[in-house]
Design an enzyme around this catalytic site. Sequence first.
Site, mmCIF file in Angstrom:
data_model
loop_
_atom_site.group_PDB
_atom_site.id
_atom_site.type_symbol
_atom_site.label_atom_id
_atom_site.label_comp_id
_atom_site.label_asym_id
_atom_site.label_seq_id
_atom_site.Cartn_x
_atom_site.Cartn_y
_atom_site.Cartn_z
ATOM 1 N N ASN A 231 -22.424 15.500 -7.109
ATOM 2 C CA ASN A 231 -23.346 15.807 -6.019
ATOM 3 C C ASN A 231 -23.022 17.234 -5.571
ATOM 4 O O ASN A 231 -22.043 17.463 -4.864
ATOM 5 C CB ASN A 231 -23.132 14.801 -4.884
ATOM 6 N N ARG B 189 -26.858 13.973 -8.775
ATOM 7 C CA ARG B 189 -27.758 13.678 -7.667
ATOM 8 C C ARG B 189 -28.648 14.907 -7.464
ATOM 9 O O ARG B 189 -28.135 16.013 -7.237
ATOM 10 C CB ARG B 189 -26.953 13.411 -6.403
ATOM 11 N N HIS C 82 -33.120 9.640 0.509
ATOM 12 C CA HIS C 82 -32.202 8.485 0.486
ATOM 13 C C HIS C 82 -32.711 7.391 -0.445
ATOM 14 O O HIS C 82 -32.365 6.218 -0.291
ATOM 15 C CB HIS C 82 -32.025 7.854 1.884
ATOM 16 N N ARG D 243 -30.455 16.382 13.582
ATOM 17 C CA ARG D 243 -31.884 16.643 13.377
ATOM 18 C C ARG D 243 -32.716 15.915 14.421
ATOM 19 O O ARG D 243 -32.401 14.780 14.789
ATOM 20 C CB ARG D 243 -32.323 16.178 11.977
ATOM 21 N N GLU E 10 -24.208 5.069 -3.241
ATOM 22 C CA GLU E 10 -25.125 5.918 -4.000
ATOM 23 C C GLU E 10 -24.512 6.361 -5.325
ATOM 24 O O GLU E 10 -25.202 6.484 -6.323
ATOM 25 C CB GLU E 10 -25.531 7.125 -3.147
#
Length: 397
Positions: free
Chosen positions: A7, A91, A180, A241, A384
């Site tokens: 990643n 990823r 996601h 956010r 993940e």
Amino acid sequence: MNVLVINCGSSSLKYQLIDSVSENVLAKGLCERITIDGSRLTHTPAGRDKVVIEKPMPDHTAAVKLVLEELTDPENGVIQSLEEIGAVGHRIVHGGEKFAASTVITDEVVQAIEECNDLAPLHNPANLIGINACKECMPGVPMVAVFDTAFHQTMPKKAYLYGLPYEYYEKYKVRRYGFHGTSHSYVSKRAAQILNLDIKNSKMIVCHLGNGASVCAVLNGESVDTSMGLTPLEGLIMGTRSGDIDPAIMEFISKKEQLSLEEMMTVLNKKSGVAGLSKVSSDFRDLDAAAAQGNELAADALQVYAYRVAKYIGSYVAAMNGVDVICFTAGVGENNSAVRKMVCEYLGYLGIAIDDEKNALRGEEVTISTEDSRVRVMVIPTNEELAIARETVALVP
Ligand code: AMP
């Protein structure tokens, strides 16, 4: 086969080496401050202490080289030679409309990912750097791209179109993509498995509540709506956010505070969310502690956060005309029982009841609803990296 899951960010690189047969993590680690002074690698072989290596990493190729050195190191390593790495799974954040599934990386695929750079200018170029660095260090090892957006490509038009001039979709592909996806897919499949439920005939809502957060409506195993949009900024209130706001606020605040568009985006991405609301922190542990000490802003931030999650769940119940299972996952979803409780308290109208003892459990797959709850509510730790390793193995002969 051992799969190296990568990643790659603009100055960081996270990795896990996973044995795809036992699905055990052999080693994992993180390179930080790549291209910046003070780069370091934290490498953790399974069952052993982590080692921190401070060494210059002028580029990502240097970082990958260092990771491979550690994986094969006589002392800190977990494999004898690089030949024991059968494939690499990357990823990739944005696959646009081009990728509805994971794919083996070829020159054409690299080009197609590059064409999505505009949609994720902070992430995709970094992901591509990771691909190139691995190609250089491990020529001939098959690589697979696993996209955050791919799972959501099943969304119908009514869910992915914005109420904007259609030409922006035609010209620039401005639409909801969602993120996601790997997590939402993994968690929904796992829930069906645990409950012995036919996923092809099920209605699930997955709440991925981490530092970034999104909700996904999964109908018959497919994503039919999700709260993040063209970018990960839309939807839930997150760590830093804002999630959904009235778009006119941007003009209003930028005039009042004399902020450029770029500065305004920084406010929405980095200075908002529960961190901005509470003036305390983006970390829910800090918020809980502050709220417990009587900090009203922290307590309010938690309320605003949970209310937004509950509203999204409600809207996805409407979108699917019902729900069988609601899953919580990621840092906050897995660990914060108070947030889960607050969210579920809004859902009494669905016949949902939470078992407080089960809700207090941590770090395990558990059904937290009571026996007689009309909807099952579960906590399922996401994974993940394992999902990426599985996708990779499925595509590599
Ligand atoms: P993630 O992005 O999935 O790693 O989630 C990160 C967030 O999860 C952190 O910012 C924390 O707010 C939250 N978190 C992680 N561990 C805990 C914990 N033990 N208790 C409460 N919140 C946690």
